[in-house]
Design a protein around this motif. Structure first.
Motif, short mmCIF file in Angstrom:
data_model
loop_
_atom_site.label_atom_id
_atom_site.label_comp_id
_atom_site.label_asym_id
_atom_site.label_seq_id
_atom_site.Cartn_x
_atom_site.Cartn_y
_atom_site.Cartn_z
N ARG A 106 0.83 -1.21 0.00
CA ARG A 106 0.00 0.00 0.00
C ARG A 106 0.87 1.27 0.00
NH1 ARG A 106 -2.67 -3.44 -1.12
NH2 ARG A 106 -2.13 -2.36 -3.05
N LEU A 107 2.09 1.17 0.54
CA LEU A 107 3.00 2.33 0.52
C LEU A 107 3.46 2.65 -0.88
CD1 LEU A 107 5.27 1.63 3.64
CD2 LEU A 107 3.52 3.39 3.42
N MET A 108 3.36 1.68 -1.80
CA MET A 108 3.82 1.89 -3.18
C MET A 108 2.71 2.32 -4.11
SD MET A 108 6.58 -1.21 -3.67
CE MET A 108 5.36 -2.52 -3.47
N ASP A 109 1.49 2.46 -3.60
CA ASP A 109 0.38 2.90 -4.44
C ASP A 109 0.63 4.30 -4.97
OD1 ASP A 109 -0.87 0.52 -4.02
OD2 ASP A 109 -2.24 1.27 -2.46
N LYS A 110 0.15 4.55 -6.16
CA LYS A 110 0.34 5.86 -6.79
C LYS A 110 -0.35 6.95 -5.97
CE LYS A 110 -0.03 8.14 -11.27
NZ LYS A 110 -0.51 8.04 -12.68
N ASP A 111 0.32 8.09 -5.84
CA ASP A 111 -0.18 9.29 -5.14
C ASP A 111 -0.34 9.07 -3.62
OD1 ASP A 111 -0.33 10.64 -7.56
OD2 ASP A 111 -2.37 9.92 -7.94
N THR A 112 0.23 7.97 -3.11
CA THR A 112 0.16 7.75 -1.67
C THR A 112 1.23 8.58 -0.96
OG1 THR A 112 -0.67 5.50 -1.94
CG2 THR A 112 0.37 6.02 0.17
N ILE A 113 0.84 9.28 0.09
CA ILE A 113 1.79 10.07 0.89
C ILE A 113 2.57 9.12 1.79
CG2 ILE A 113 2.02 11.89 2.62
CD1 ILE A 113 -0.55 13.11 1.55
N TRP A 114 3.89 9.34 1.86
CA TRP A 114 4.74 8.46 2.66
C TRP A 114 4.37 8.55 4.14
CZ3 TRP A 114 7.92 4.50 2.38
CH2 TRP A 114 8.76 4.21 3.45
N HIS A 115 4.05 7.40 4.72
CA HIS A 115 3.74 7.34 6.15
C HIS A 115 4.17 5.97 6.67
CE1 HIS A 115 0.39 5.52 4.02
NE2 HIS A 115 0.04 4.88 5.13
N TRP A 116 5.05 5.95 7.65
CA TRP A 116 5.56 4.70 8.20
C TRP A 116 4.94 4.48 9.58
CZ3 TRP A 116 8.23 1.00 5.79
CH2 TRP A 116 8.78 -0.04 6.56
N LEU A 117 4.19 3.38 9.73
CA LEU A 117 3.43 3.11 10.94
C LEU A 117 3.93 1.83 11.61
CD1 LEU A 117 -0.14 3.84 9.48
CD2 LEU A 117 1.34 5.40 10.77
N PRO A 118 3.51 1.58 12.84
CA PRO A 118 3.92 0.34 13.53
C PRO A 118 3.60 -0.92 12.75
CG PRO A 118 2.95 1.87 15.10
CD PRO A 118 2.76 2.49 13.75
N LYS A 119 2.50 -0.91 11.98
CA LYS A 119 2.16 -2.12 11.21
C LYS A 119 3.20 -2.41 10.12
CE LYS A 119 -0.94 0.24 7.91
NZ LYS A 119 -2.31 0.27 7.35
N HIS A 120 3.84 -1.33 9.61
CA HIS A 120 4.89 -1.53 8.62
C HIS A 120 6.14 -2.12 9.27
CE1 HIS A 120 2.57 1.93 6.68
NE2 HIS A 120 2.28 0.84 5.99
N ASP A 121 6.46 -1.65 10.48
CA ASP A 121 7.57 -2.25 11.23
C ASP A 121 7.33 -3.74 11.45
OD1 ASP A 121 9.44 -0.19 11.70
OD2 ASP A 121 8.15 0.68 13.24
N ALA A 122 6.11 -4.08 11.84
CA ALA A 122 5.78 -5.48 12.10
C ALA A 122 5.88 -6.31 10.83
CB ALA A 122 4.36 -5.57 12.68
N ALA A 123 5.45 -5.73 9.68
CA ALA A 123 5.52 -6.45 8.41
C ALA A 123 6.96 -6.74 8.02
CB ALA A 123 4.82 -5.64 7.31
N VAL A 124 7.85 -5.76 8.21
CA VAL A 124 9.26 -5.95 7.86
C VAL A 124 9.88 -7.02 8.75
CG1 VAL A 124 11.53 -4.86 7.87
CG2 VAL A 124 9.57 -3.65 6.90
N ARG A 125 9.61 -6.95 10.05
CA ARG A 125 10.19 -7.94 10.97
C ARG A 125 9.71 -9.35 10.63
NH1 ARG A 125 9.11 -3.93 14.93
NH2 ARG A 125 7.15 -4.98 15.46
N GLU A 126 8.43 -9.48 10.32
CA GLU A 126 7.90 -10.81 10.01
C GLU A 126 8.48 -11.35 8.70
OE1 GLU A 126 3.61 -13.16 9.91
OE2 GLU A 126 3.70 -10.99 10.30
N ARG A 127 8.67 -10.46 7.73
CA ARG A 127 9.23 -10.91 6.46
C ARG A 127 10.68 -11.35 6.62
NH1 ARG A 127 7.50 -7.01 1.60
NH2 ARG A 127 8.78 -8.52 0.54
#
Length: 495
Positions: A246-267
């Motif tokens: 969802r962070l790569m969707d067109k016209d999306t404003i950059w926003h880094w949230l705890p759920k993104h941290d969790a996604a990176v750690r799990e990956r």
């Protein structure tokens, strides 16, 4: 450098390593001088000789040949033997090389000869035959103590003393710098041998676990591409990736949230869990994929498209000023030395790079390469590499690792320090090379060239392209330096 070179040759001759040659010989190699901070190393470039030599086809032992003997192992010692095989007369004449003071030939097996690993393994097996609990693979010798706590120590000491007595008898020299003495666990050919059993080497997965989180959209794209490349080995990949996509969707404003941290750690955890890192198989083809970014190096050892080990490191301030072709070559050196125990003694190793000019460099004699590249190519002579070009978009793993290297230094255990000792030494040796020392211009003229280069905008643009790397086609080159494209093409062909 003539005086220092002559002194080093005289020392080698006095120590019985080389001898002068006056009669005609069928073979002759170029002499290559490696300048180190405190000495010179004299080497040869036996590229053509290596193509003609016949292999002895001695069966190289593997880790599986040792593991079944270790169910009761409790104490370990690892020693490293010097390469010190004497050559018979016909073989010695094959290693003839030229010097400004006449031709010389080696009396002992020199650095860079392709048949050396198999020859040395056979000799080492012959010299250490009959010793119980002593397992030699390549230039490493493992000593194992078995039994309960006190019994294992006594068993280990007896075996080590037997090894020392045999080495003294056959005049086999061991390296004190690489000794790992009487430890409960030891890094041995890509795994950790311990009193509790076989463990995965943390260095294999450390590069992935320590990657910093993406800081922009491009960083997310690289990270997603890296894991997608491994998709067939990853369960629940789409579910875990969704917040990052969802962070790569067109016209999306950059926003880094705890759920993104969790996604990176799990990956990261998914990537580093089995079956992602497959067991190394000595009978399967080996591919190393390496890449360099502006600030880091990344590499991956692969078999049948599946990773066996990852590695990355940040570039030093000196290395960041290297030309892009030097950084790309350095990434191959880094990969080979980090994965030495997987590659040493193997044939037909494929090294993938996304830097096309590097292919031509590997096909020419060492003396035609610039001095820093020459030193790197010399370090690669221990490995039978076939360097091939692979487009950047297909190099997900190494590209991501090189752009997401962990910053800062990390505390290492003693056996980890031994594992990277030779790698750090080579890094310092290459950094010490100053190309200006090998230019045929006076110091005053060199200062003038630097001053005029700093004031010239076009040359500054050209310098930037050389450091960052040329584009794949002329049309993508900046207008200010496009006229230099034919020169770049000509130099690539010559090199």
């Amino acid at each position: 450098m003539k005086a220092a070179t002559k002194a080093q040759l005289d020392k080698y001759e006095a120590d019985g390593h080389i001898i002068s040659v006056t009669e005609p010989t069928d073979w002759i190699s170029n002499m290559v001088i490696v300048k180190k901070p405190d000495k010179l190393r004299i080497c040869i470039d036996p590229k053509h000789l290596n193509r003609a030599l016949r292999r002895s086809h001695y069966i190289m032992p593997t880790l599986e040949d040792v593991l079944y003997k270790l169910p009761k192992a409790r104490v370990f010692t690892l020693v490293d033997a010097f390469l010190q095989c004497k050559l018979d007369e016909p073989s010695s004449y094959m290693t003839t090389f030229w010097t400004p003071w006449g031709r010389k030939r080696w009396l002992k097996l020199p650095f860079g000869v392709s048949v050396a690993p198999e020859v040395y393994q056979r000799k080492q097996h012959e010299l250490l035959m009959g010793l119980s609990g002593v397992e030699p693979i390549a230039d490493d010798i493992l000593v194992v103590g078995c039994g309960d706590s006190d019994e294992a120590e006594c068993d280990h000491d007896a075996k080590l003393l037997a090894l020392m007595a045999r080495c003294r008898h056959v005049k086999l020299r061991l390296s004190i710098k690489k000794l790992q003495f009487k430890v409960p666990e030891v890094r041995f050919h890509g795994h950790i041998l311990s009193s509790t059993g076989l463990k995965a080497d943390p260095e294999k997965v450390k590069a992935v676990l320590e990657m910093p989180h993406p800081s922009d959209v491009k960083g997310v794209q690289r990270f997603v591409g890296f894991v997608t490349y491994l998709a067939k080995f990853l369960p629940r990949l789409s579910e875990v990736c969704e917040p990052l996509r969802r962070l790569m969707d067109k016209d999306t404003i950059w926003h880094w949230l705890p759920k993104h941290d969790a996604a990176v750690r799990e990956r990261k955890q998914l990537v580093t869990q089995t079956p992602i890192l497959r067991y190394y198989n000595v009978s399967k083809p080996v591919t190393i994929q390496s890449d360099s970014s502006q600030y880091g190096l990344g590499c991956c050892l692969m078999q049948e498209g599946q990773p066996v080990a990852f590695a990355s490191r940040a570039l030093t301030p000196t290395e960041q000023n290297y030309a892009q072709i030097e950084k790309e070559c350095l990434s191959i050196v880094f990969a080979c030395q980090r994965f030495h125990h997987y590659l040493y003694g193997r044939n037909n190793i494929t090294a993938e790079t996304d830097h096309k000019p590097l292919i031509a460099i590997f096909s020419k004699p060492l003396l035609n390469a610039p001095k820093r590249l020459q030193s790197m190519l010399l370090a690669l002579q221990n490995y039978n590499l076939k360097v091939v070009y692979k487009p950047g978009p297909e190099m997900y793993v190494s590209d991501t690792l090189s752009r997401a290297t962990a910053s800062g230094t990390h505390t290492r255990s003693m056996h980890e320090q031994h594992a990277v000792c030779s790698l750090q030494t080579e890094q310092v040796d290459v950094e010490h090379i100053n190309q200006a020392d090998y230019l045929n211009v006076t110091d005053q003229r060199l200062i003038q060239i630097r001053q005029h280069t700093d004031r010239d905008r076009q040359l500054q643009a050209l310098r930037s392209v050389i450091l960052m790397g040329w584009p794949d086609c002329r049309e993508e080159t900046a207008l200010a330096v496009r006229e230099y494209w034919p020169v770049k093409e000509e130099l690539s062909v010559q090199n």
